[in-house]
Design a protein around this motif. Sequence first.
Motif, mmCIF file in Angstrom:
data_model
loop_
_atom_site.group_PDB
_atom_site.id
_atom_site.type_symbol
_atom_site.label_atom_id
_atom_site.label_comp_id
_atom_site.label_asym_id
_atom_site.label_seq_id
_atom_site.Cartn_x
_atom_site.Cartn_y
_atom_site.Cartn_z
ATOM 1 N N ASP A 47 29.155 41.830 42.302
ATOM 2 C CA ASP A 47 27.724 41.575 42.117
ATOM 3 C C ASP A 47 26.953 42.420 43.123
ATOM 4 O O ASP A 47 27.006 42.168 44.327
ATOM 5 C CB ASP A 47 27.425 40.089 42.329
ATOM 6 C CG ASP A 47 25.950 39.760 42.142
ATOM 7 O OD1 ASP A 47 25.194 40.614 41.641
ATOM 8 O OD2 ASP A 47 25.546 38.636 42.506
ATOM 9 N N LEU A 48 26.251 43.434 42.604
ATOM 10 C CA LEU A 48 25.435 44.299 43.452
ATOM 11 C C LEU A 48 24.033 43.721 43.530
ATOM 12 O O LEU A 48 23.233 43.862 42.608
ATOM 13 C CB LEU A 48 25.410 45.718 42.875
ATOM 14 C CG LEU A 48 24.435 46.721 43.514
ATOM 15 C CD1 LEU A 48 24.647 46.827 45.012
ATOM 16 C CD2 LEU A 48 24.576 48.081 42.844
ATOM 17 N N ASP A 68 48.150 44.523 41.298
ATOM 18 C CA ASP A 68 48.424 45.753 40.551
ATOM 19 C C ASP A 68 47.628 45.837 39.251
ATOM 20 O O ASP A 68 47.150 46.907 38.877
ATOM 21 C CB ASP A 68 49.920 45.849 40.224
ATOM 22 C CG ASP A 68 50.762 46.011 41.488
ATOM 23 O OD1 ASP A 68 50.304 46.708 42.414
ATOM 24 O OD2 ASP A 68 51.855 45.425 41.537
ATOM 25 N N ASP A 69 47.493 44.726 38.539
ATOM 26 C CA ASP A 69 46.918 44.737 37.199
ATOM 27 C C ASP A 69 45.612 43.953 37.193
ATOM 28 O O ASP A 69 45.610 42.733 37.381
ATOM 29 C CB ASP A 69 47.924 44.106 36.218
ATOM 30 C CG ASP A 69 47.515 44.315 34.772
ATOM 31 O OD1 ASP A 69 46.707 45.224 34.502
ATOM 32 O OD2 ASP A 69 47.991 43.546 33.916
ATOM 33 N N TYR A 70 44.490 44.647 36.963
ATOM 34 C CA TYR A 70 43.200 43.952 37.015
ATOM 35 C C TYR A 70 42.136 44.740 36.242
ATOM 36 O O TYR A 70 42.224 45.955 36.072
ATOM 37 C CB TYR A 70 42.740 43.762 38.463
ATOM 38 C CG TYR A 70 42.689 45.021 39.292
ATOM 39 C CD1 TYR A 70 41.555 45.842 39.293
ATOM 40 C CD2 TYR A 70 43.777 45.404 40.071
ATOM 41 C CE1 TYR A 70 41.515 47.008 40.050
ATOM 42 C CE2 TYR A 70 43.752 46.567 40.827
ATOM 43 C CZ TYR A 70 42.615 47.359 40.816
ATOM 44 O OH TYR A 70 42.575 48.518 41.563
ATOM 45 N N SER A 71 41.138 43.997 35.777
ATOM 46 C CA SER A 71 39.949 44.598 35.178
ATOM 47 C C SER A 71 38.810 44.519 36.200
ATOM 48 O O SER A 71 38.855 43.704 37.121
ATOM 49 C CB SER A 71 39.556 43.853 33.899
ATOM 50 O OG SER A 71 39.245 42.498 34.198
ATOM 51 N N ILE A 72 37.807 45.361 36.021
ATOM 52 C CA ILE A 72 36.676 45.376 36.944
ATOM 53 C C ILE A 72 35.375 45.255 36.145
ATOM 54 O O ILE A 72 35.108 46.057 35.246
ATOM 55 C CB ILE A 72 36.620 46.666 37.780
ATOM 56 C CG1 ILE A 72 37.908 46.864 38.579
ATOM 57 C CG2 ILE A 72 35.417 46.640 38.732
ATOM 58 C CD1 ILE A 72 37.974 48.204 39.305
ATOM 59 N N GLY A 73 34.584 44.250 36.468
ATOM 60 C CA GLY A 73 33.251 44.100 35.902
ATOM 61 C C GLY A 73 32.229 44.170 37.023
ATOM 62 O O GLY A 73 32.455 43.608 38.098
ATOM 63 N N ILE A 74 31.142 44.854 36.791
ATOM 64 C CA ILE A 74 30.126 45.033 37.833
ATOM 65 C C ILE A 74 28.764 44.588 37.316
ATOM 66 O O ILE A 74 28.330 44.969 36.221
ATOM 67 C CB ILE A 74 30.081 46.486 38.325
ATOM 68 C CG1 ILE A 74 31.429 46.848 38.955
ATOM 69 C CG2 ILE A 74 28.933 46.695 39.311
ATOM 70 C CD1 ILE A 74 31.498 48.211 39.584
ATOM 71 N N CYS A 75 28.121 43.777 38.112
ATOM 72 C CA CYS A 75 26.807 43.225 37.826
ATOM 73 C C CYS A 75 25.778 44.000 38.653
ATOM 74 O O CYS A 75 25.892 44.077 39.874
ATOM 75 C CB CYS A 75 26.838 41.748 38.221
ATOM 76 S SG CYS A 75 25.265 40.938 38.327
ATOM 77 N N THR A 76 24.805 44.601 37.993
ATOM 78 C CA THR A 76 23.839 45.448 38.703
ATOM 79 C C THR A 76 22.399 45.049 38.355
ATOM 80 O O THR A 76 22.135 44.532 37.279
ATOM 81 C CB THR A 76 23.990 46.929 38.301
ATOM 82 O OG1 THR A 76 23.642 47.076 36.917
ATOM 83 C CG2 THR A 76 25.390 47.430 38.530
#
Length: 285
Positions: A7-8, A57-65
């Motif tokens: 969360d940015l 090792d195994d992950y997704s990335i979601g970014i809140c802007t």
Amino acid sequence: MHKIGIDLGGTKIEAVCLDESLNVIQKKRIPTNQQNGYSSIVNSIVSLVCDITKNIDDYSIGICTPGTISKKTGLIKNSNTQCLIGMPLKEDLEKSLHQKITMENDANCFAMAEAKMGAAVGYGLVFGVIMGTGVGGGIVIDGKIHRGRTNIAGEWGHHTLHQNGNLCYCGRHGCVETYISGPALEKRWTELTGKTESLPAIIKNSESTQWKQEFLDNFGTSLANVIDILDPDVIVLGGGLSNIDFLYTQGKQAVYNNVFSDLIDTPIIPNKLGDSAGVFGAALL
């Protein structure tokens, strides 16, 4: 697969790591340091992701802007963190992290989190409101974010509330954000009283004042416009101003007084996830 949410925010960057059952494995916050510019923000996000994933090792990335990605240019637009405007934030982060990411507007992430994990669980059409440094909104319909044709669905903070009114950073006049955001409300208090005070202090001293009546009138008109257009099943308030108790009593009534209907019972409720809603919403992307 683990889910990483970032969360940015205007003052802090928060990261969370969730396991497959959405349990919190790790959480961390650092200051945003907007004054150091765009490159500093990119470097801070990359460092935070690397830190929180060092044993995964195994992950997704979601970014809140803050703001959203233009479908036309791929660059950030409509952000009140102005150093992001016109910048290829998603592309730069993907290059630095060597991984695809999902990026979403902060209000959309807030609405998603509250719809799936918070106060709006069980409602079909959710309108999530952020009222803080800026004013934004997100729409979730049956568990899915509604972005609109050009990624601006929910942007009630830039509806024109008063023609030829206050100047907004977006270049137009009279936007909702210039009347009921935290900085706008503090500025108006100073104009009316000559005192420079924080919003919590103002709330304590605002009973039966012109300032409070203007706030209620502006809140009521602007949110009633949303109901007239969207007719949501629930409205969830988030951001710092969501802690103002009278918004759920006098504020709700001010909204109801302006809705174009003979029946108005739209729930207007506080969030459950607090200022971590954005980071959970990002992880859920």
